[in-house]
Design a protein around this motif. Structure first.
Motif, short mmCIF file in Angstrom:
data_model
loop_
_atom_site.label_atom_id
_atom_site.label_comp_id
_atom_site.label_asym_id
_atom_site.label_seq_id
_atom_site.Cartn_x
_atom_site.Cartn_y
_atom_site.Cartn_z
N ARG A 1 23.05 27.83 47.09
CA ARG A 1 22.87 28.98 47.98
C ARG A 1 24.19 29.73 48.16
N ALA A 2 25.29 29.02 48.23
CA ALA A 2 26.60 29.66 48.37
C ALA A 2 26.92 30.50 47.13
N LEU A 3 26.64 29.95 45.95
CA LEU A 3 26.88 30.70 44.71
C LEU A 3 26.00 31.93 44.64
N GLU A 4 24.74 31.79 45.04
CA GLU A 4 23.82 32.91 45.03
C GLU A 4 24.27 34.02 45.96
N ALA A 5 24.95 33.64 47.04
CA ALA A 5 25.45 34.62 48.00
C ALA A 5 26.72 35.30 47.52
N GLY A 6 27.27 34.83 46.39
CA GLY A 6 28.46 35.46 45.83
C GLY A 6 29.77 34.81 46.22
N ILE A 7 29.72 33.64 46.85
CA ILE A 7 30.96 32.96 47.25
C ILE A 7 31.64 32.36 46.02
N THR A 8 32.93 32.63 45.89
CA THR A 8 33.71 32.09 44.77
C THR A 8 34.90 31.26 45.22
N MET B 1 28.44 40.56 48.97
CA MET B 1 29.69 39.86 49.24
C MET B 1 30.87 40.77 48.93
N GLN B 2 31.87 40.76 49.77
CA GLN B 2 33.09 41.50 49.54
C GLN B 2 34.13 40.57 48.91
N TYR B 3 34.99 41.13 48.07
CA TYR B 3 36.00 40.34 47.38
C TYR B 3 37.38 40.93 47.66
N VAL B 4 38.35 40.06 47.85
CA VAL B 4 39.70 40.49 48.20
C VAL B 4 40.71 39.79 47.29
N ALA B 5 41.92 40.37 47.20
CA ALA B 5 42.98 39.78 46.39
C ALA B 5 43.48 38.50 47.03
N LEU B 6 43.71 37.48 46.20
CA LEU B 6 44.26 36.22 46.68
C LEU B 6 45.78 36.28 46.52
N GLY B 7 46.43 36.80 47.55
CA GLY B 7 47.88 36.95 47.51
C GLY B 7 48.30 37.79 46.32
N SER B 8 49.30 37.30 45.60
CA SER B 8 49.80 38.00 44.41
C SER B 8 49.41 37.27 43.13
N SER B 9 48.37 36.42 43.21
CA SER B 9 47.98 35.60 42.06
C SER B 9 47.29 36.39 40.95
N GLY B 10 46.78 37.57 41.29
CA GLY B 10 46.01 38.35 40.32
C GLY B 10 44.53 38.05 40.37
N LEU B 11 44.13 37.09 41.22
CA LEU B 11 42.72 36.73 41.36
C LEU B 11 42.08 37.50 42.51
N LYS B 12 40.78 37.72 42.40
CA LYS B 12 39.99 38.23 43.50
C LYS B 12 38.97 37.16 43.87
N VAL B 13 38.85 36.89 45.15
CA VAL B 13 37.93 35.85 45.62
C VAL B 13 37.05 36.43 46.72
N SER B 14 35.98 35.73 47.01
CA SER B 14 35.07 36.18 48.08
C SER B 14 35.80 36.16 49.42
N ARG B 15 35.46 37.12 50.27
CA ARG B 15 36.09 37.18 51.59
C ARG B 15 35.73 35.94 52.41
N LEU B 16 34.54 35.42 52.20
CA LEU B 16 34.12 34.20 52.88
C LEU B 16 34.45 32.98 52.01
N SER B 17 34.97 31.94 52.64
CA SER B 17 35.27 30.70 51.94
C SER B 17 34.19 29.67 52.27
N PHE B 18 33.94 28.78 51.34
CA PHE B 18 32.91 27.76 51.49
C PHE B 18 33.57 26.41 51.72
N GLY B 19 33.45 25.87 52.93
CA GLY B 19 34.06 24.58 53.27
C GLY B 19 33.31 23.42 52.66
#
Length: 230
Positions: A44-51, A1-19
């Motif tokens: 399964r979503a957590l195991e895949a690295g979705i945050t 899983m790739q992780y990206v910055a969430l705007g300017s919040s200082g958080l990094k989240v998974s590139r994929l979102s879980f609906g």
């Protein structure tokens, strides 16, 4: 899983979102999955690295949010570190935001009401710091330790005694003292009734009473001091 910055919040989240629209109450939509049915999908979503979980209070009239919190609480010991570098569990974040209903759901699911976050603060510290009186009262009823010592020996009453100072300047406008003071006073009264010591000093020598007396806002001083036990 790739992780990206969430705007300017200082958080990094998974590139994929879980609906999470599909989790909730079948009375809302027949195709929605119940809590038990949601577990393997969420796992399964957590195991895949979705945050990053996408939900809202419209889905199943809020039940989707409750299920997401419950499953996150069971699926991960701590959320990723926040912008201030402190790792917090779902319980701490619910208290920080004043979501009493979510707090109750997490506690009903077996979460420890006195669990400390990465900085030593409990949910009661967070709720008191923000002046969330409903959350403070709920946590006390559920067995939260009124004398728990967090960073530098600060108790929940120390936290509430600061009042609605601008402790989150990046998250919104300056606090509305006239609107928020009664909530802080109610939280202080609940903590005091539960046995909090207004004269207990932290590691810096500050007591809740001294913090209140030193506050520059006269109305806050009056209401907060009146809320302390004699």
């Amino acid at each position: 899983m790739q992780y990206v910055a969430l705007g300017s919040s200082g958080l990094k989240v998974s590139r994929l979102s879980f609906g999470a629209m599909g989790f909730g109450d079948k009375a809302w939509r027949s195709w929605v999955l119940s809590l038990d049915e949601s577990r393997p999908v969420f796992r399964r979503a957590l195991e895949a690295g979705i945050t990053l979980v996408d939900t809202c209070d419209y889905y199943s009239n809020g039940r989707s949010e409750e299920i997401g919190l419950l499953l996150l609480a069971k699926g991960a010991s701590f959320a990723p570190a926040s912008a201030d570098g402190v790792a917090r569990a779902a319980l701490h974040n619910a208290a920080l935001l004043g979501h009493a209903r979510f707090l109750a759901a997490l506690l009903d699911a077996g979460e420890d009401v006195n669990r400390a976050d990465g900085g030593g603060a409990t949910a009661l510290h967070h709720a008191a710091r923000q002046g969330h009186a409903d959350a403070v009262e709920l946590l006390l009823v559920r067995g939260a330790r009124v004398d728990a010592a967090g960073a530098a020996g600060s108790t929940p009453l120390h936290e509430a005694a600061h009042g609605p100072i601008d402790h989150r300047p990046a998250c919104g406008p300056a606090p509305d003292w006239a609107r928020e003071t009664p909530h802080y006073a109610r939280a202080i009264a609940a903590l005091s009734k539960a046995g909090a010591d207004p004269d207990r000093a932290d590691e810096h020598g500050n007591t809740p009473r001294k913090l209140i007396e030193a506050n520059a806002n006269a109305e806050f001083r009056a209401q907060a001091l009146a809320a302390l036990k004699p």
